[in-house]
Design a protein around this motif. Structure first.
Motif, mmCIF file in Angstrom:
data_model
loop_
_atom_site.group_PDB
_atom_site.id
_atom_site.type_symbol
_atom_site.label_atom_id
_atom_site.label_comp_id
_atom_site.label_asym_id
_atom_site.label_seq_id
_atom_site.Cartn_x
_atom_site.Cartn_y
_atom_site.Cartn_z
ATOM 1 N N SER A 1 0.815 -1.214 0.000
ATOM 2 C CA SER A 1 0.000 0.000 0.000
ATOM 3 C C SER A 1 0.849 1.263 0.000
ATOM 4 O O SER A 1 0.428 2.302 -0.498
ATOM 5 N N SER B 1 -9.477 6.235 -0.597
ATOM 6 C CA SER B 1 -8.487 5.238 -0.176
ATOM 7 C C SER B 1 -7.953 5.554 1.219
ATOM 8 O O SER B 1 -7.744 4.657 2.037
ATOM 9 N N GLN C 1 -10.532 4.578 3.787
ATOM 10 C CA GLN C 1 -10.516 3.133 4.016
ATOM 11 C C GLN C 1 -9.363 2.738 4.921
ATOM 12 O O GLN C 1 -9.516 1.901 5.819
ATOM 13 N N HIS C 2 -8.192 3.345 4.705
ATOM 14 C CA HIS C 2 -7.037 3.048 5.542
ATOM 15 C C HIS C 2 -7.292 3.467 6.990
ATOM 16 O O HIS C 2 -6.901 2.769 7.929
ATOM 17 N N GLU D 1 -6.034 7.879 -8.734
ATOM 18 C CA GLU D 1 -6.038 8.854 -7.641
ATOM 19 C C GLU D 1 -7.093 9.932 -7.865
ATOM 20 O O GLU D 1 -7.725 10.411 -6.922
#
Length: 244
Positions: free
Chosen positions: A21, A53, A56-57, A134
């Motif tokens: 990641s 993203s 989510q992390h 992105e």
């Protein structure tokens, strides 16, 4: 030999997307910050902190940690204030990613478009794929409209291939904008080495097929769906030539 080399290069894309990641950070492109410090660095950096993203992390990293702190407090005892902070801070971070995502994305789109254009122009397939993902505009035509004026490399390829040139990028019709959006998405995906790409029922014709053929020349895409696009002999020949 060239095929083996391309597949080897594409392994970096697949590895970055599926296992490492930390490598999801878009690779640097030459002259990346030429748009200015605020537009080229600050806005894209803020955008990365509120992107889906990142959200989510935060959920994956912070929620278990917060729950464990509460569990530890219940079993072992300790500072309620510290436990409260462990709950509040992740909650505030996640809430901010929801609240700021849309306005920050709109502000970041021009900078992301310029960086994507430079990545395509320099032949940086890894950066092209990372930057397109992105931007997260695959399903947002209006955001693509804001990015399109900055995609000079893509527009130049469409012009050279005979694709109908827009008279005014700010006054595109809905169908014209949709077609360019789908073409740009396919172009970026193919250029970036996406394994599967579908572009059907858009009537792109021979000129559109030639645009995709330009992307295929340096791509490792394995499957491309193009039915119902009015592609004739010239377009088919361009696609076949790009696969040699």
């Amino acid at each position: 030999a060239s095929t083996r080399y391309a597949l080897g290069a594409n392994c970096f894309n697949e590895l970055a997307a599926s296992h490492l990641s930390v490598l999801l950070i878009a690779p640097k492109v030459q002259d990346e910050w030429s748009g200015g410090f605020w537009e080229g660095m600050i806005i894209p950096t803020i955008y990365k902190q509120v992107a889906k993203s990142k959200r989510q992390h935060l959920l994956i990293e912070s929620v278990p940690q917060a729950l464990m702190s509460v569990l530890f407090l219940a079993i072992e005892g300790g500072s309620i204030f510290v436990a409260a902070l462990n709950l509040v801070i992740p909650g505030v971070q996640i809430a901010l990613t929801f609240l700021l995502f849309k306005p920050v994305r709109v502000a970041a789109i021009p900078a992301l478009g310029k960086r994507l254009n430079r990545a395509m122009k320099s032949g940086n397939t890894v950066a092209t794929k990372a930057l397109w993902e992105e931007a997260e505009i695959r399903d947002d035509t209006q955001l693509f409209k804001l990015m399109l004026p900055h995609l000079a490399f893509f527009l130049d390829v469409t012009k050279r291939c005979g694709f109908p040139e827009p008279k005014d990028l700010k006054k595109l019709g809905d169908e014209e904008l949709k077609t360019l959006h789908e073409m740009a998405a396919a172009f970026a995906s193919i250029f970036g080495g996406q394994a599967y790409c579908s572009l059907s029922s858009l009537k792109i014709g021979d000129s559109g097929a030639k645009v995709l053929a330009e992307a295929l020349k340096s791509s490792t895409t394995r499957t491309l769906i193009l039915y119902d696009n009015d592609i004739g002999d010239q377009g088919a020949e361009a696609l076949a030539e790009s696969l040699k």
